[in-house]
Every structure is written in C-alpha cells, then in structure tokens.
Motif scaffolding. Sequence first.
Motif, PDB file in Angstrom:
ATOM      1  N   LEU A 354       3.130  34.569   4.210  1.00 27.66           N
ATOM      2  CA  LEU A 354       2.805  34.651   2.712  1.00 27.66           C
ATOM      3  C   LEU A 354       2.669  35.925   2.031  1.00 27.66           C
ATOM      4  N   PRO A 355       3.005  36.285   0.845  1.00 25.05           N
ATOM      5  CA  PRO A 355       2.554  37.616   0.436  1.00 25.05           C
ATOM      6  C   PRO A 355       1.297  37.871   0.267  1.00 25.05           C
ATOM      7  N   SER A 356       0.800  39.234   0.484  1.00 28.89           N
ATOM      8  CA  SER A 356      -0.711  39.576   0.533  1.00 28.89           C
ATOM      9  C   SER A 356      -0.568  40.629  -0.767  1.00 28.89           C
ATOM     10  N   ILE A 357      -1.700  40.562  -1.375  1.00 30.35           N
ATOM     11  CA  ILE A 357      -1.804  41.387  -2.644  1.00 30.35           C
ATOM     12  C   ILE A 357      -3.315  42.119  -2.451  1.00 30.35           C
ATOM     13  N   GLY A 358      -3.420  43.172  -3.389  1.00 28.56           N
ATOM     14  CA  GLY A 358      -4.740  43.897  -3.424  1.00 28.56           C
ATOM     15  C   GLY A 358      -4.474  45.534  -3.182  1.00 28.56           C
ATOM     16  N   ARG A 359      -5.826  46.272  -2.862  1.00 30.04           N
ATOM     17  CA  ARG A 359      -5.656  47.542  -2.909  1.00 30.04           C
ATOM     18  C   ARG A 359      -5.051  48.220  -1.285  1.00 30.04           C
ATOM     19  N   LEU A 360      -4.257  49.111  -1.488  1.00 30.75           N
ATOM     20  CA  LEU A 360      -3.917  49.701  -0.101  1.00 30.75           C
ATOM     21  C   LEU A 360      -5.020  50.799   0.124  1.00 30.75           C
ATOM     22  N   ASP A 361      -6.176  50.524   0.721  1.00 34.68           N
ATOM     23  CA  ASP A 361      -7.196  51.375   1.173  1.00 34.68           C
ATOM     24  C   ASP A 361      -6.551  52.402   2.096  1.00 34.68           C
ATOM     25  N   LEU A 362      -5.566  51.913   3.041  1.00 39.87           N
ATOM     26  CA  LEU A 362      -4.902  52.843   4.075  1.00 39.87           C
ATOM     27  C   LEU A 362      -3.394  52.520   4.020  1.00 39.87           C
ATOM     28  N   PHE A 363      -2.669  53.556   3.949  1.00 37.33           N
ATOM     29  CA  PHE A 363      -1.036  53.365   3.953  1.00 37.33           C
ATOM     30  C   PHE A 363      -0.543  54.481   4.464  1.00 37.33           C
ATOM     31  N   ASP A 364      -0.348  54.296   5.945  1.00 33.69           N
ATOM     32  CA  ASP A 364       0.365  55.539   6.465  1.00 33.69           C
ATOM     33  C   ASP A 364       1.301  55.031   7.665  1.00 33.69           C
ATOM     34  N   LEU A 365       2.737  55.307   7.257  1.00 33.21           N
ATOM     35  CA  LEU A 365       3.774  54.860   7.897  1.00 33.21           C
ATOM     36  C   LEU A 365       4.403  55.760   9.002  1.00 33.21           C
ATOM     37  N   GLY A 366       3.861  56.498   9.683  1.00 33.23           N
ATOM     38  CA  GLY A 366       4.216  57.053  10.878  1.00 33.23           C
ATOM     39  C   GLY A 366       5.097  58.257  10.673  1.00 33.23           C
ATOM     40  N   ASP A 367       5.847  58.458  11.779  1.00 27.21           N
ATOM     41  CA  ASP A 367       6.916  59.778  11.707  1.00 27.21           C
ATOM     42  C   ASP A 367       8.325  59.086  11.688  1.00 27.21           C
ATOM     43  N   ALA A 368       8.707  58.281  10.605  1.00 26.60           N
ATOM     44  CA  ALA A 368       9.901  57.857  10.806  1.00 26.60           C
ATOM     45  C   ALA A 368      10.884  59.006   9.939  1.00 26.60           C
ATOM     46  N   THR A 369      12.161  58.948  10.223  1.00 27.37           N
ATOM     47  CA  THR A 369      12.978  60.086   9.570  1.00 27.37           C
ATOM     48  C   THR A 369      12.831  60.050   7.951  1.00 27.37           C
ATOM     49  N   ARG A 370      12.783  58.900   7.567  1.00 27.61           N
ATOM     50  CA  ARG A 370      12.749  58.762   5.836  1.00 27.61           C
ATOM     51  C   ARG A 370      12.021  57.519   5.521  1.00 27.61           C
ATOM     52  N   VAL A 371      11.081  57.842   4.625  1.00 27.52           N
ATOM     53  CA  VAL A 371      10.437  56.583   3.982  1.00 27.52           C
ATOM     54  C   VAL A 371      10.694  56.426   2.605  1.00 27.52           C
ATOM     55  N   ASP A 372      11.542  55.474   2.218  1.00 30.34           N
ATOM     56  CA  ASP A 372      11.498  55.210   0.556  1.00 30.34           C
ATOM     57  C   ASP A 372      10.276  54.205  -0.017  1.00 30.34           C
ATOM     58  N   THR A 373       9.332  54.847  -0.725  1.00 31.44           N
ATOM     59  CA  THR A 373       8.416  53.748  -1.412  1.00 31.44           C
ATOM     60  C   THR A 373       8.099  54.153  -2.780  1.00 31.44           C
ATOM     61  N   GLY A 374       7.326  53.001  -3.301  1.00 30.47           N
ATOM     62  CA  GLY A 374       6.880  53.381  -4.837  1.00 30.47           C
ATOM     63  C   GLY A 374       5.348  53.186  -4.742  1.00 30.47           C
ATOM     64  N   VAL A 375       4.856  53.228  -3.571  1.00 32.06           N
ATOM     65  CA  VAL A 375       3.498  53.276  -3.761  1.00 32.06           C
ATOM     66  C   VAL A 375       2.793  54.253  -2.864  1.00 32.06           C
TER      67      VAL A 375
END
Length: 620
Positions: A354-375
């Motif tokens: 189920l989709p989860s909504i709300g505020r992203l209090d923490l958002f860290d995506l590690g050490d990938a080569t590349r991250v494409d995001t809009g948030v």
Amino acid sequence: MIDSLLIANRGEIACRIIRTARALGIRTVAVYSDADAQALHVRQADEAVHIGASPARESYLVGDRIIAAARETGAAAIHPGYGFLSENADFAQSVLDAGLVWVGPDPSSIRAMGLKDAAKERMIAAGVPVTPGYLGADQSPDRLQREADAIGYPVLIKAVAGGGGKGMRRVDDAADFADALGSCRREAASSFGDDRVLIEKYILSPRHIEVQVFGDRHGNVVHLFERDCSLQRRHQKVIEEAPAPGMDPATREAVCAAAVKAAQAVDYVGAGTIEFIADASDGLRADRIWFMEMNTRLQVEHPVTEEITGQDLVEWQLRVASGEQLPLTQTDLAIDGWAMEARLYAEDPAKGFLPSIGRLDLFDLGDATRVDTGVQQGAEISPFYDPMIAKVIAWGETREDARETLADALDAAVVWPVRSNAGFLVEALDHPAFVAGTLDTGLIAREGDALMPPVQPTEEALIDAAASLAMPGLVPGFRLNASPRLSGSFLLDGEPVTIDFTDADPGELAEADSVLIAEGGQVWELRRWRATGVAAGAAADGAILSPMPGRIIAVDVSVGDSVIKGQKLVTLEAMKMEHSLVAPFNGVVEDLTAIVGGQVSEGATLSRIVASGEAPLAGE
C-alpha cells in the motif's frame, strides 16, 4: 539550440530535465499544482507557474493551462517528460499550433503507435513479428471471451491506450475472464479515458526486452542497445538493467535492427522505446522475441542506457528538437559495463505494498552511483501522484559489480517515517535467480513471501536498541552487581515486545523515548513502554477501514448480505491503483457507508461485518 524550456511534468522527471537544461544554458520553467507548491522541481527551475488544484486532472493534465504558462513566461519549447501528457497527440499538436517547439515525436507518430491494436497492425505490415492475439474492433464481452477461449489460456487483457501496467490483467481460466475484463476496463477508462482492450497470448516464461531508439529530422535513426525490464510486480517494472543478461551478439543485432525498422515505419523523431516480449524458456533467441508496443517518449528507466553508453538522452532530445542531427551515428555507439536501476517507492511491503504518505523526516539513499529524485529530506509525499520517490542507479564493470553496488546502496537506505520498498528491493537483488540472470516477469509473483523483507530487525540490533533506551533508567553498577538478567517491555512500531538486553552493547544511550533501527533498507521505531494509550492492535470488530485517501469505484455488497472470508466488498482507487477490500471473516454486512464515486479519507469506516450468528450490540 532552444533557449527556454517549460517542463510539463513534476517530481524527479522535471528535476532530471532541469539538470540537463541547466548544463546547456537553457532557461527552465516549472509548472506546479497546489500539492507541489514547495516541491523540489519548483525550487530548482528558473521560474514556476501555478496551474491548478492537486489532482492531476485539474492541473498537470490540463493542456490549455500548460500552454498558457509557456506563453506567459516566454518559453520557446515544451518538454512533456514521461507520463501525464507525454504521449497525448492532441496536446502535442496544440503545442505546435501555439507556435512552440514540442520536445517529442510528431503527433502523427504518437497516434500511429499510441493505440496498441493499430500499432501491431502497422508492425505486421512492416515485417516486424508480433505476439499472437486479438486486435478486433468488436469489443463486446462475448466476443472478447470467445477470442480468449480460442487463443487458449493464459491470456493477457491489455488496454488499447494503456501503459505503465495500468489496464492490464492476466487471466488463467475462462471462468475468471469476465471479472478481469470489467476491472481492466474500469482502470483503463479511469487512467486513459478509453476502455477498449486487446487480447494477447500470455507467454509462460516471458522476458521483457526493450530497445532505446532515436531519430532526427534528417532521416537518421539509431538504437542505443537494449534494456531488460523483466523484474516486475503487477506489470510494474521494479528493477531494470542494461544490457540484457544472456543476450548474445547475434540476437542483439536482430532485435535492435527490428526496433530501428519499427521506428522507421512511423518516420520517428526523438526518443522512443520499442518493447518486445521474449519466450525465454530456451534462452534469448531472435525467433522467439515479438514486438509488444512502442512508447513514444523517454522512459523512466533511461538512466541505465545513459550509464552504459555515456550519453545524455535528454540532451539528445533537446538537440533533435532544435533541428540538429543526432550527436552520434550507429557505429559510434558501444556498450561500456553494466547498469541497474531500482525504483524506490513510498509503499509498505508488509501491508500489501500500500502506498505510504506523509513527511520524509529522514531520507538517505546510501552511496549509489546515481540517484534521480524529486524530493529531499523534509518533503511531503502526497496521495495525489505516483508513489515513486527516487530511482537508484548503479554502474559497474560487470553485472555482478553493478548488482552489488545497487544492493549495498539500498541496504543502507534510510527512509522514515514514510515506508519504502528498499528492503524488498534488496531481497530481489539477492535472489538466486536474479543473481544468475535467469529471471522472467513472473519471478516476483512466484516467489511471493520469499522476497518479503524481515518483519523485525535482527536480534542483535533489537537488543542493542532496547539497551540504549533502558540503560538511562538503571542505577549505576546495576548490571555488574545486581540481577543476572535485564529485560523490559517496549513497543516496536506500536506492537508490544519483551526484550532481554543483558548482553547488549547499547553504544550511545538514548535520551528520547524512542530510537530508530535502520537495517537492510528498512526502518523500525522502538519506543519505551507507556502504560496508557497503548493498543496491541485493532480489535477484530469487523470494521472495514480505508487504508488511504481515495475514491470508491465499486461496491459489491449490500446491507444484509452474507459474505465469506476473503470476499471482495469494496474497491478503492488511490494513487493510480485499484485496491480491493475484503471480508475479514464469514459473516453478514451490518453497515455500509461506501458509495460509488465517493471520496474517503484514510481510516474512514466503509463497512462493518458481523460474524455469522452474532447479533448487533444494543444501541448499534
């Protein structure tokens, strides 16, 4: 070169296009809805224009407002991104009629390939092999049932105007066809305004292979090799990679040549993708790969092609739209290494994704080569749009290098309190079939629970977290001189647990009432026990609650009906998906507030089931 560009999209799509436009010195204009007033793409653009209310149909899908915004800001061109209006031929024509540059294929090409039945007929005429099926104009349920019966089950029902897995159902038995057809048509009508379908033979060992093509207005068409998008859940791509595992040079040459032929058949200009389905029961073979459809736009998974070719496909789009020739010829293009992309969604695997909504209090995506995001950290995930929050991309010299890099990045991901599918992605990447490259589109459905991430942290992590919460309340020296065992009661994501932490290494002691445990791409909250206000879970009272905000699109029962456990009661549409709510046990429908077309909030009571033989409580 275009000097100013309006991006008719949002989120990571808009941010991706802005990045290339800025590098080329092009001024960018963003558009936004009420929900996106503080969005990252709005802040990154040189200028932004409000175009309507939060629902996409009142903002991002209103072409006249987008064109008006371009005129208001003096933008010379419109880039539709991918999704929304990107494959809408009428909108493309309106952009051209307004004297603006359309960064995409000609409207005639969009029309030619936009309807799956017409596209297949054109491919047959061009000599491109297509999957066996029914493409007829007779859309009566009886005719469609007869055609499906004649093709032989399993079959795939697909929306003629579909895409992104919407309006698509696999049917394994004739008895299930009518229900699947109805659901498919409702979803197609809601998503595309067109409920027509086609029927295809379902390939039992299918691989999803697609080829990136590009054309210009000087008659040049090239391919940028293939991608494998076979790892899917409910027809939605989960992990994509380039090149395709097991693709030998001869098969690659044949498939890519067919893709170029398909693009040439519609005089294609710009970025496009030719999608094929392969019967991989005997490996990838050119004579067992068939055309499915063409996406007349840039794809969500285009970064893996960029990573193995070293090319910026958005830059190619902008150069072609400016009238330039393709930057490279076919002989200039080559594959370097391997790339993989995982789609990180704001969804909860433990609750049926189920989709989860709300505020992203923490958002860290590690050490990938590349991250494409809009948030970014602190952003709000709203219920109005697709729940994908980022694409995590890794490149490596070999497939295993890319896989390990991507798995490590997702393993270290921290997303909280919004739930994510990062743990599920780690499990998928580590599955033996994926590691070996012997995957097919049914892998996730077959494996089921085997791909689900753990429901709790490891014992070591849980014990150390409990100790960090409990130690501040202990008398100094207690562990050395007193009780031989230390344990306590806590709440793990709201559920009571008792933890023995005698041998723990708590590290830093927690001053707050709770700590977060991040492990394997998942995050849990461990909280000190509080005697008041603690619920051990919802009471089994038969209440059917809305899991998220949405719109009721079907009600299958009435008050007084007898129902059995698992029987569908209500269908909710939210975040572009249908969600069926079912009876929790055998019983009778005592109350029903759900109304077709009604908007409901998260937690709203839609119905109540009384167990068979029970009488309603007094006063109810």
